[in-house]
Design a protein around this motif. Structure first.
Motif, mmCIF file in Angstrom:
data_model
loop_
_atom_site.group_PDB
_atom_site.id
_atom_site.type_symbol
_atom_site.label_atom_id
_atom_site.label_comp_id
_atom_site.label_asym_id
_atom_site.label_seq_id
_atom_site.Cartn_x
_atom_site.Cartn_y
_atom_site.Cartn_z
ATOM 1 N N THR A 1 0.920 -1.288 0.146
ATOM 2 C CA THR A 1 -0.082 -0.032 0.003
ATOM 3 C C THR A 1 0.881 1.248 0.112
ATOM 4 O OG1 THR A 1 -0.183 -0.322 2.311
ATOM 5 C CG2 THR A 1 -2.050 -1.110 1.183
ATOM 6 N N ALA A 2 2.071 1.159 0.805
ATOM 7 C CA ALA A 2 2.874 2.267 0.668
ATOM 8 C C ALA A 2 3.540 2.694 -0.676
ATOM 9 C CB ALA A 2 4.049 2.209 1.746
ATOM 10 N N ALA A 3 3.710 1.479 -1.291
ATOM 11 C CA ALA A 3 4.389 1.734 -2.622
ATOM 12 C C ALA A 3 3.418 2.274 -3.875
ATOM 13 C CB ALA A 3 4.750 0.102 -3.362
ATOM 14 N N LYS A 4 2.029 1.576 -3.420
ATOM 15 C CA LYS A 4 1.195 2.005 -4.334
ATOM 16 C C LYS A 4 0.633 3.399 -4.171
ATOM 17 C CE LYS A 4 -4.080 1.175 -4.831
ATOM 18 N NZ LYS A 4 -5.087 0.553 -4.029
ATOM 19 N N ALA A 5 0.915 3.971 -2.720
ATOM 20 C CA ALA A 5 0.285 5.427 -2.581
ATOM 21 C C ALA A 5 1.269 6.368 -3.182
ATOM 22 C CB ALA A 5 0.442 5.800 -1.074
ATOM 23 N N ILE A 6 2.854 6.095 -3.456
ATOM 24 C CA ILE A 6 3.708 7.038 -4.254
ATOM 25 C C ILE A 6 3.743 6.373 -5.524
ATOM 26 C CG2 ILE A 6 4.912 7.498 -1.850
ATOM 27 C CD1 ILE A 6 7.021 5.558 -2.595
ATOM 28 N N GLY A 7 3.058 5.646 -6.287
ATOM 29 C CA GLY A 7 3.098 5.468 -7.693
ATOM 30 C C GLY A 7 4.022 4.246 -8.001
ATOM 31 N N TRP A 8 4.885 3.562 -7.213
ATOM 32 C CA TRP A 8 5.533 2.572 -7.449
ATOM 33 C C TRP A 8 4.813 1.286 -7.682
ATOM 34 C CZ3 TRP A 8 9.769 3.167 -3.131
ATOM 35 C CH2 TRP A 8 10.487 4.219 -3.454
ATOM 36 N N GLU A 9 3.954 1.495 -8.945
ATOM 37 C CA GLU A 9 3.018 0.196 -9.372
ATOM 38 C C GLU A 9 3.518 -1.104 -9.593
ATOM 39 O OE1 GLU A 9 0.281 1.668 -12.306
ATOM 40 O OE2 GLU A 9 -0.748 2.963 -10.943
ATOM 41 N N ASN A 10 4.741 -1.146 -10.039
ATOM 42 C CA ASN A 10 5.388 -2.410 -10.101
ATOM 43 C C ASN A 10 5.617 -3.093 -8.796
ATOM 44 O OD1 ASN A 10 5.146 -2.047 -12.699
ATOM 45 N ND2 ASN A 10 7.499 -1.588 -13.004
ATOM 46 N N MET A 11 6.332 -2.488 -7.768
ATOM 47 C CA MET A 11 6.294 -2.761 -6.594
ATOM 48 C C MET A 11 5.180 -3.342 -5.868
ATOM 49 S SD MET A 11 9.951 -0.549 -5.577
ATOM 50 C CE MET A 11 10.409 -1.680 -4.034
ATOM 51 N N ALA A 12 4.248 -2.122 -5.847
ATOM 52 C CA ALA A 12 3.056 -2.298 -5.027
ATOM 53 C C ALA A 12 2.277 -3.654 -5.595
ATOM 54 C CB ALA A 12 2.051 -1.253 -5.562
ATOM 55 N N PHE A 13 2.301 -4.042 -7.104
ATOM 56 C CA PHE A 13 1.751 -5.139 -7.480
ATOM 57 C C PHE A 13 2.104 -6.502 -7.053
ATOM 58 C CE2 PHE A 13 1.248 -8.484 -10.859
ATOM 59 C CZ PHE A 13 0.227 -8.476 -11.080
ATOM 60 N N ILE A 14 3.633 -6.420 -6.886
ATOM 61 C CA ILE A 14 4.182 -7.718 -6.588
ATOM 62 C C ILE A 14 4.195 -8.014 -5.133
ATOM 63 C CG2 ILE A 14 6.750 -8.891 -6.216
ATOM 64 C CD1 ILE A 14 7.349 -7.385 -8.864
ATOM 65 N N PHE A 15 4.164 -6.861 -4.387
ATOM 66 C CA PHE A 15 3.827 -7.186 -2.847
ATOM 67 C C PHE A 15 2.528 -7.534 -2.315
ATOM 68 C CE2 PHE A 15 7.614 -3.810 -2.227
ATOM 69 C CZ PHE A 15 8.736 -4.948 -2.473
#
Length: 1710
Positions: A1543-1557
């Protein structure tokens, strides 16, 4: 539309065996499939294979495998199939109409390249595409082909529009070309339409757009001129393949596109004007769809596959059953298939304009279809399969449909009649009429073809009730309007529409000839009329006569037969015409003369020879004569002169026959000489014109041939001299003068002086002409000639002769004119006056004699009055100033307004007598207001009141009367008038008068006197409602007295007194009526009582029959017995129901018992077979001896009942011992117990029960206990007494039970004593099991009463150690509990300690709990979030406490926020102090020390993250900390860590990492639910320092709703092609957050602020192993400086302590 798989027509093979093409026939009866073997399989509409045939190559030498079939289509008549082949040829096979017919090639078209696709859109026209790019047309009629247009690109697809009048071709370069045979007025362009992105192998032309698809996995809909209107893109769908073929529904509303194993369906939405995708039809392992074919009615779609399979699908939007007889299948918005479920026949109802069909109804004896769309109306005939669609604006569904005519539907809506012919898409006609009865409308549509008439469509209808209009529907004009003098109730045209029959309300039958506009009444008192089918013969009935008109051209010629019944039908079949007549119960047939009917048919067919031959066989009669006349007229019109001659001979017209005979001789001679029939010879034509009296035509014919002599001879023969002379003058005939002289002489000889005078006048001899006119007695004509010629006016002798003749002939006006002309005004005026030529007289008088004008005007008026021209006389009287005469004339002429105008200008004494006369006129016109004014003007108000009264306008009459008269006079006037009306029998008018003066009682009295009881009741109900019931009662009695029982019944019932009605009928011995009334109005049992009384009055067998009839026999017997009429009951039973006799004896016995006649009752009881009842009777009366006697003699079983009765009596007398003895003798001890119980003698009851009924003792004891409980204190005392008694008797178990049952909430001390006593007795005297049971019951009760110590002692007496301990615990006597446990049961010590801990926890005594259970105390501190206390306590404990504290913190919810910083900081500080202490201790560098250092690092990350979350600039730092924490998931919950990192990665736009986590998070949540991590896939985290082996979390750390949101997001992102499912890498080619390099294994230090590896630009601290990224450190310092965040300052402070001080460049925050 939805697709439903129906069946597999052709089973697929294991390998490739492509179905190359398929086609449905136009008539929906045949379906053709061409397989890879080039064999055409033929199926019927039910999917059964019926036939097959093989195709052939263009040249046999190349073999059967040298070609492929690429196109196939049925001809529009469904009897041929066109086959397009790759060997450059098209074959047309004739397959016939029946299955199994021989297949022959009837056409072949050789081409220059391979045929790629093929259509057969219209008759004789085949359209096909070639590999070389041409689109060509083959004509099967001429067997020639031609190019429509050519392109340079391979033709990949070909389709037509819905109507088949336009085609589209798709080409390999993506080009789509449009061509129209007929654009149907659309104005759309031809030629290249659009270029599709790929070859459009799937191409369709729907009703609203062109849909194309191909290998790019996109479906594109193009508009009419090629613009894109919609795109369906499936290119990103990995499961979708290229589109191979497409088909459009016959209505053009749906499109199906086939791909690999899927059929995609697009439906056109008219409301949205867009395509909507329906759910696709997927069939696994179908492989590529190679061909699609849609059935012409839209109900079935067939798909052929690469493996040779053919699947059939049902196409349906919805399906419904109509009245269980018809199935409605909506295959498209604008197409419905209607199937008759009983016959299996189907009709396809389709909107040609593509409108959506709302609802389909089947009307008109289930034969006709009616359906609505938004703008049209669809109609159809199911029998003939004729369908129509006409423009129709919505009218709210108010139309009425009439289906009486088989050819046309009549629609009536809002006063307008619309006709629609089945099979036609145009409205046939529309007219305005209010009369929609089918008998008042007649339509004839081409029912009998006539010579020279292509279309014959006519309508007759009513304009109004007395006027008929006839309309030619072809031309749309009126052909006749018939006005009648009476209302018309029936009309009908004949089959040719030239004759009209109609009947009026006076039963008069009229025949109207539309061509000649003549009307004739042909029958009076007509009750039935009908045209004979297929002819113009009329059949009608007149009272008792059957009337037949075989020739309606002569309506007076009628054939009549006598009848005894009524005509019911007319049947014509098998050369026979019969009139069916119902004569009473029998049906009789009257056969008509088929020959006469046949004559009319021959006439209509124009076969006059046959008609004449037929007439030759008939005797001359009125009908035959009429037919000869008709035939003669028609034969002349047709120039069949020999037949006409025969007709006139038969009719006895000798002169016409002779003339025609001579004409025929001329014609025959000419025919012999010149050929032909001779009728065109000029003499023949002239003679026929002469026969028709058309002499001008004959003259013209002669003169055309220059036969002047013949023309003159014709006129001379006919003595038509004028015409003869005109011809001679015109042609300059030399005998002209001779003709004139001869003509003049002939006139004189025949004494035609007038005509001779005209001749002289025309020849310029006026004097001779005057003499001839006077000789002919025509002085007026002589006068006119004289006045026109001046020389005659100057001749006095001639004038005198003329005037004398005029006066003698009383032609005074002409004489006056002549006198005035010769300036003799006196004589002229005298003549004018005598001749009543007053206009000329007045005009002359105004000039010559002014004084005479008034007299002349009055005389003129008098003359006009004599001539009854009163209205013309009025003005002349006014001019003559004769007012009285003017008024009389105006009144006589009914010029009322003019009369009033004149009267208003006269004196009142003159006018007053005329006003009432005029008022009477206005009263008759119901213009009462004007009439009233005139009556008032004429001083006749009473007449005005009478007028209003007679008109029923009582209010106006009363108003006028009160205005003009006193109230008393008004009442007297009205009552007098009413009485007069009453005498005249005008009761309604009299009533109104009475009511007007408020005398309703007089009206009621009037009606009563006249015995008009209904009217009387009406007035009573209105004015004396309270007396209504009494009035009905009174009238009922009065009518009963008069013997008018039916009327009396009505009034009794209205008075709600049905009993009086029943009694009335009973008194009059009308039992049936009494029974009827009772049953209808008297309730459930009343009619039964009446039936009973009726039967009783009859008696004997009659009574039995009656009661059996009503089904009341048994009831009547019961009723008689119940009411003491035993003789009647016995009589009925004896005659019918003998089995009821004992029951009657029984009831009689009961009756006698009630009467006190016991001896007789005894006898009856015994007769009834009920001796026991006799015994009970004596027992009831306490006659014990008699009871004993009867019982012993007749019912030994009742002896016991006698003893019981004696016992009961003894109990009542308090003789208990005696009673008990009786009951024991009777062997009924349970009754003794019962009686003792009822007497509250419980001891005796228990004693007796124990001795004699021991099995019931326990139940009795329980009952006693309940009774005692109910009685409260008294019951308790009794219970105690009972217990003591049991104790004394040594019954300790019962005593214990009694003590235990003592319940007294008000005296707890007593209850306690009883329980202790029970426990004591149980311990002393009862065995171990029972005593334990008692103790387990008593113990908890004592504990509840705070007597824990007592309870515990009792438990200890029975060695119940655990129970004793629990008792001490309940009393909070922990020391005693511990002592007992320690001394008697050491195993329970831990149990006591556990309970003590729970007690302390529940009481919240945490401080005390610390001394007992530190961990529990820490748990409580953590639950209460008292972290300081928790940490303080934990600091005093061992390592496990620290670990437990750490685990509780990282598992706690809500800790991922700025607000959680204090908690994390406390944990961090505690762990920091611990680690510092460990460094100084012997535990340094042990595994425990390293573990606590890791916990400190994690706590530091959590604390720093909480601090960063409060500062916007540090969002990236907070996210990196969440990501760095993933390497520690062996200590923190893995699911929670991955959720927070994602959710932290998604909030700042790191969608690749957000998707994997987050994807990893979802895998972990599934693993938690499954209970194992074995299924986890670690591919994404290879070569990272994120651990694989982590502890499985015990529970989910994220709520279900949040998990679902994450799952949706991950699913959405997985469809995004831009997403790269890899973790970001840095310069080491390693995951950027990993501390270990993947390639070298070098371990980097983590950044103190982010946890990321420190690679370059580092900030080093004093303590080794502590570093930070320089950029991150500077950003953090800047954020702290700008935000002044205290928590961030605290983080810096801690870093300074932990790392041995901050770098020199750092700032101080002191």
């Amino acid at each position: 539309m939805q697709l439903r798989h129906v069946r597999t027509l052709l089973t697929p093979q294991d390998g490739a065996a492509k179905v190359t093409c398929m086609a449905w026939s136009y008539n929906n009866a045949k379906f053709a499939v061409c397989t890879v073997d080039r064999v055409v399989l033929l199926y019927d509409e039910h999917g059964e294979r019926r036939d097959k045939f093989s195709t052939k190559p263009a040249d046999a030498k190349y073999g059967r495998k040298s070609y492929m079939v690429k196109g196939m289509a049925f001809s529009p008549d469904s009897t041929k199939i066109a086959i397009g082949q790759t060997d450059n040829i098209i074959y047309v096979y004739k397959i016939g109409e029946e299955w199994g017919d021989k297949k022959v090639i009837c056409n072949k078209f050789i081409q220059t390249s391979a045929v790629t696709c093929l259509l057969w859109p219209a008759e004789n026209i085949i359209v096909f595409g070639l590999a070389e790019g041409k689109v060509r047309l083959a004509n099967t009629k001429t067997n020639k082909s031609s190019t429509i247009y050519g392109t340079d690109s391979f033709v990949v697809s070909l389709t037509s529009n819905v109507s088949g009048k336009g085609i589209l071709s798709g080409h390999a370069d993506g080009t789509i070309v449009r061509y129209f045979f007929d654009d149907e007025g659309s104005g759309e362009s031809q030629g290249k339409l659009v270029t599709h992105p790929c070859p459009p192998y799937a191409l369709t032309w729907a009703s609203s757009s062109v849909v194309a698809a191909g290998c790019d996995k996109k479906i594109i809909a193009y508009g009419r001129e090629g613009h894109i209107i919609q795109t369906f893109d499936y290119s990103r769908d990995p499961l979708e393949k290229e589109f191979t073929t497409a088909a459009t529904s016959p209505g053009g509303q749906s499109v199906v596109i086939g791909s690999y194993n899927r059929l995609r369906v697009l439906n056109w939405s008219p409301r949205r004007s867009a395509w909507e995708e329906a759910k696709p039809k997927e069939i696994a392992h179908l492989y590529t769809i190679t061909a699609l074919a849609w059935k012409r009615d839209g109900s079935r779609l067939c798909a052929g596959t690469l493996c040779g399979g053919v699947e059939q699908f049902d196409c349906c939007l919805r399906r419904s059953i109509y009245k269980n007889k018809f199935e409605m299948t909506y295959v498209g918005p604008s197409q419905v298939i209607v199937k008759n479920l009983s016959t299996g026949t189907r009709v396809v109802l389709k909107s040609h304009y593509g409108y959506e069909i709302d609802e389909v109804k089947i009307l008109g004896k289930e034969r006709y279809l009616v359906a609505h769309t938004s703008d049209t109306l669809l109609l159809g005939d199911l029998n003939s399969n004729k369908l129509s669609e006409v423009a129709w604006q919505g009218s709210g569904g108010n139309e009425k449909f009439f289906f009486d005519n088989e050819n046309v539907c009549m629609i009536f809506n809002a006063g307008e009649l619309t006709l629609v012919e089945y099979g036609s898409n145009e409205i046939l006609g529309s007219v305005r009429t209010e009369f929609m009865n089918p008998h008042l409308i007649s339509v004839r549509i081409n029912e009998r073809r006539q010579r020279g008439m292509e279309e014959n469509k006519r309508l007759a209808y009513l304009i109004d009730i007395k006027t008929i209009a006839a309309v030619d529907l072809v031309g749309g004009y009126n052909i006749g309007t018939i006005s009648h003098d009476s209302k018309i109730d029936w009309l009908e045209l004949n089959e040719t529409g030239h004759k009209l029959l109609f009947r009026d309300k006076k039963m008069r039958l009229q025949l109207y000839d539309i061509e000649s506009s003549t009307k004739a009444t042909i029958l009076n008192y007509c009750s039935y009329v009908q045209w004979v089918p297929g002819s113009d013969v009329v059949v009608a009935q007149n009272r008792n006569s059957l009337c037949i008109w075989y020739n309606n051209d002569a309506p007076e010629r009628v054939t009549m037969f006598p009848l005894k019944g009524d005509i019911v039908n007319l049947e014509r079949s098998n050369g026979k015409t019969e009139v069916i007549v119902a004569e009473g119960v029998n049906t009789v047939s009257y056969t008509l003369d088929e020959g006469l009917i046949e004559f009319g048919t021959a006439i209509d067919d124009g076969d006059y020879s046959r008609a004449a031959a037929f007439l030759e066989t008939l005797e001359m009669s009125t009908e035959t004569e009429a037919m000869w006349k008709t035939l003669s007229r028609l034969a002349l019109e047709a120039k069949q002169l020999h037949i006409a001659e025969r007709c006139f001979s038969a009719l006895g017209h000798v002169s016409k026959a002779r003339f025609l005979h001579e004409t025929n001789e001329i014609a025959d001679q000419v025919a012999k000489e010149y050929g032909g029939d001779g009728t065109d010879y000029y003499q023949v034509r002239a003679r026929l014109a002469m026969l028709e009296k058309n002499y001008k035509l004959a003259e013209m014919i002669f003169l055309e041939q220059n036969a002047v002599e013949e023309a003159m001879e014709m006129y001379q023969e006919l003595h038509m001299w004028d015409e003869c002379i005109v011809v001679a003058e015109a042609k300059g005939h030399p005998a002209l003068e001779k003709l004139r002289r001869g003509y003049y002489q002939w006139l004189l000889d025949t004494q035609q002086e007038e005509k001779a005078g005209e001749v002289q006048e025309s020849q310029g001899e006026p004097l001779a002409a005057v003499g001839l006119y006077l000789r002919a007695g025509l002085p007026a004509r002589a006068a006119r000639l004289a006045m026109a010629r001046d020389q005659l006016l100057a001749n006095g002798d001639v004038i005198n002769r003329i005037t004398t003749a005029l006066i003698k002939g009383e032609l005074y006006e002409q004489a006056g004119d002549l006198f005035e002309m010769i300036k003799n005004p006196q004589k002229a005026l005298e003549c004018y006056r005598k001749g009543c030529a007053f206009l000329k007289a007045v005009e002359l008088a105004r000039v010559a004699f002014p004084a005479e004008v008034l007299k002349l005007e009055e005389a003129w008026g008098d003359h006009l009055v004599q001539q009854k021209q009163l209205d013309a006389a009025i003005n002349h009287y006014i001019e003559a100033r004769c007012a009285i005469k003017a008024i009389e004339a105006a009144i006589g002429a009914r010029q009322w307004k003019k009369a009033i105008y004149i009267l208003d200008s006269q004196e009142k004494r003159i006018a007053v007598k005329y006003y009432p006369r005029i008022a009477q006129h206005y009263a008759t016109l119901q213009e009462y207001q004007i009439a009233e004014e005139l009556y008032i003007k004429g001083d006749r108000p009473k007449d005005a009141i009478d007028m209003y009264t007679q008109a029923g306008l009582w209010e106006q009459a009363h108003k006028l009367a009160t205005k003009c008269m006193r109230q008393e006079d008004v009442s007297v006037l009205y009552i007098t008038q009413a009485q007069e009306m009453e005498k005249q029998g005008k009761y309604k008018e009299a009533e109104r008068l009475y009511i007007t003066v408020e005398e309703p009682d007089l009206a009621i009295t009037m009606y009563k006197k006249c015995k008009m009881y209904d009217e009387m009741i009406r007035l009573v109900a209105k004015y004396h409602k309270d007396l209504l019931s009494d009035t009905h009662q009174h009238l009922g009695k009065e009518l009963e007295t008069e013997g008018r029982l039916q009327e009396a019944e009505y009034h009794y019932l209205e008075a709600k007194d049905w009993k009086a009605t029943v009694n009335m009928y009973r008194v009059n011995d009308m039992w049936e009526e009494a029974y009827r009334v009772a049953k209808a109005h008297g309730g459930a049992n009343s009619y039964k009582h009446v039936a009973y009384l009726w039967a009783k009055s009859l008696g004997g067998e009659a009574a039995v029959k009656l009661l059996n009839k009503f089904g009341l026999l048994e009831m009547a017997i019961d009723h008689a017995a119940d009411n003491g009429v035993f003789d009647f009951a016995f009589e009925l039973a004896r005659l019918s129901l003998k089995q009821k006799t004992p029951e009657i004896h029984f009831k009689y016995a009961m009756f006698l018992e009630d009467e006190g006649k016991f001896e007789e009752a005894e006898a009856e009881f015994i007769k009834a077979g009920k001796p026991k009842e006799a015994v009970l009777m004596f027992v009831h009366n306490q006659n014990w001896d008699a009871a004993q006697r009867v019982a012993e003699a007749h019912d030994p079983d009742s002896v016991a009942d006698v003893l019981v009765g004696q016992a009961r009596f003894a109990f009542e007398q308090k003789e208990f011992q005696k009673a008990e003895a009786f009951l024991l003798r009777a062997q009924r001890p349970e009754l003794a117990v019962k009686y003792y119980k009822e007497a509250s003698m419980w001891s005796d009851a228990l004693r007796t029960c124990k001795e004699y009924v021991p099995s019931r003792l326990e139940a009795l004891q329980e009952e006693y206990d309940r009774e005692a409980a109910k009685k409260g204190t008294r019951g308790v005392e009794g219970m105690l007494e009972q217990a003591r008694q049991w104790e004394q008797a040594g019954e300790y178990a019962r005593a214990v039970d009694c003590y235990l049952k003592v319940q007294d909430p008000s005296n707890s001390l007593l209850v306690e004593k009883c329980w202790l006593k029970a426990a004591e007795l149980a311990i002393k005297f009862l065995g171990q099991p029972r005593s334990v049971e008692v103790m387990r019951l008593v113990g908890p009760q004592l504990v509840a009463m705070k007597k824990s110590s007592t309870a515990a002692e009792l438990y200890l007496n029975l060695d119940l150690i655990r129970e004793a301990i629990d008792a001490f615990i309940e009393g909070e006597e922990w020391n005693k509990a511990k002592r007992v446990a320690k001394e008697l049961d050491p195993r329970s010590e831990e149990y006591v300690d556990q309970r003590y801990k729970e007690y302390l926890k529940n009481q919240g005594k945490v401080d005390s709990l610390v001394g007992v259970d530190v961990m529990a105390a820490l748990d409580m501190y953590a639950e209460r979030e008292q972290w300081e206390k928790c940490l303080e306590t934990a600091a005093k404990q061992n390592f496990n406490i620290y670990k437990r504290l750490f685990v509780e913190m990282v598992n706690a919810p809500g800790m991922n926020s700025t607000e959680a910083y204090p908690s994390w900081a406390d944990l961090r500080d505690v762990l920091f102090n611990l680690c510092e202490n460990l460094v100084k201790s012997s535990e340094v560098n042990t595994p425990a020390h390293e573990e606590f250092e890791t916990m400190l690092l994690i706590s530091h990350y959590y604390a720093t993250r909480s601090a960063a979350q409060g500062v916007k600039q540090l969002d990236v730092l907070a996210a990196k900390l969440s990501i760095s924490l993933l390497r520690h998931t062996e200590l923190i919950p893995a699911d929670k860590a991955f959720y927070e990192a994602g959710t932290a990665a998604k909030a700042i736009g790191w969608e690749n990492m957000a998707f994997i986590f987050l994807n990893r998070f979802l895998d972990l949540t599934d693993a938690i639910e499954e209970g194992t991590l074995d299924a986890l896939d670690h591919v994404d985290f290879q070569n990272t320092d994120i651990p694989f082996e982590v502890p499985l979390p015990a529970h989910q750390h994220v709520a279900e709703a949040t998990r679902e949101e994450i799952r949706d997001w991950v699913l959405t992102m997985s469809m995004d092609q831009r997403l790269e499912q890899v973790l970001p890498r840095d310069e080491r080619d390693t995951y950027e957050a990993s501390l270990v390099a993947a390639s070298t294994g070098v371990h980097s230090l983590p950044c103190l602020l982010t946890g990321y590896p420190v690679l370059r630009n580092k900030v080093e601290f004093k303590r080794p192993g502590k570093e930070a990224n320089k950029d991150t450190w500077n950003k953090f310092l800047m954020a702290v400086k700008t935000s002044h965040s205290p928590v961030c300052q605290d983080v810096l402070k801690f870093i300074g302590q932990w790392s041995g001080g901050l770098p020199s460049s750092s700032l101080s925050f002191q």
